[in-house]
Design a protein around this motif. Structure first.
Motif: not given
Length: 306
Positions: A8, A54, A41
């Motif tokens: 990520t 992901p 996030f």
């Protein structure tokens, strides 16, 4: 971003590199986007109860998006700031979906919170002229006073941002009829230079005790370095207090005044957009709202009431 799974973190960095290269985004813009995505996030990491890798963050649904937005509002984020953060999230997912096959519809279809746009707060023409005259009185040093007048004349006469004016170099003098300016996102534009701005700058350069060099700053501080924006802001602040103008009479308000007065005198929005260096015409359209608000104020004061 150490808490993010490496995949990520790598995705985010690739996206930021992409917008910096392809969209010519400034360092400040990319850092703001980075902060927005990291907060997003971070929330999803706890909300999904699993690392924001992901796989999981590709499966975010509309209820997850609503939960994130509710959380941000509860912690005090304004609707305007949340709209910007959502725009960053959508931009990231749009880019990601172009590089990997997954469906980002839930993210891209999330509605932005409504907020009332802040209208520019320009000075009227008389107040703008008085500001130019009064700024000169704020410094006891003659050349510094001439310098400050030259700066604010560029803000009002050419519609420059204060950073753009202070970013001019010695090689930019004497000013041409059309000045090439580097604005936000390193985007260049050309603005016409009016004669009064040229004269103000000529006067400053004649009086300046320091030698101008091609790569050095055009506007110098009293110790010979680059002039600080805070000095100009202080001069304008003192001037507005003497003139009895509101706190909204700032250096940036002179740029707003440039645009509004051009519009009032028949300038078209597209041309004014180009002169200001606005990326979107909708930003420039705010000035039509200013004009409409002024007309309604006049109307409400003058219209006979039953």
């Amino acid at each position: 971003m150490s808490f993010l799974p490496p995949a990520t973190s790598d995705l985010l960095q690739r996206w930021l590199t992409s917008i910096a290269a392809l969209d010519d985004a400034s360092d400040a813009t990319t850092e703001a986007y980075r902060a927005d995505l990291v907060r997003f996030f971070t929330f999803m990491n706890g909300h999904l109860e699993e690392p924001a890798a992901p796989g999981p963050i590709q499966c975010i649904g509309i209820t997850d998006m609503r939960a994130w937005m509710a959380y941000e509002r509860d912690r005090g984020l304004s609707a305007r700031s949340l709209a910007r953060a959502l725009s960053a999230v959508k931009s990231f997912y749009r880019w990601w979906a172009e590089h990997e096959p997954f469906d980002p519809t839930a993210i891209l279809s999330t509605r932005s919170p409504r907020f009332k746009r802040k209208l520019p707060r320009p000075l009227d023409e008389a107040s703008a002229r008085k500001m130019l005259e009064t700024v000169e009185l704020q410094s006891t040093t003659g050349w510094a006073a001439a310098r400050d007048v030259a700066v604010v004349t560029l803000l009002y006469g050419c519609g420059l941002r204060i950073s753009e004016a202070l970013g001019l170099k010695g090689r930019d003098y004497p000013l041409p009829d059309m000045l090439r300016v580097t604005g936000k996102g390193n985007k260049e534009r050309q603005v016409p230079v009016i004669e009064i701005a040229k004269r103000a700058l000529d006067r400053y350069v004649r009086m300046c005790p320091y030698e101008l060099t091609p790569t050095g700053p055009l506007f110098m501080g009293v110790r010979g370095g680059q002039l600080s924006a805070s000095i100009v802001q202080q001069s304008v602040r003192k001037s507005r207090m003497q003139l009895g103008l509101p706190e909204t009479a700032t250096p940036h308000a002179l740029r707003h005044s440039f645009a509004t007065h051009l519009l009032n005198r028949g300038g078209d929005l597209r041309s004014i957009q180009e002169l200001l260096g606005h990326a979107s015409l909708s930003t420039t359209e705010a000035y039509t709202s200013v004009d409409a608000a002024r007309l309604m104020e006049i109307y409400s004061k003058s219209h006979p009431r039953a």
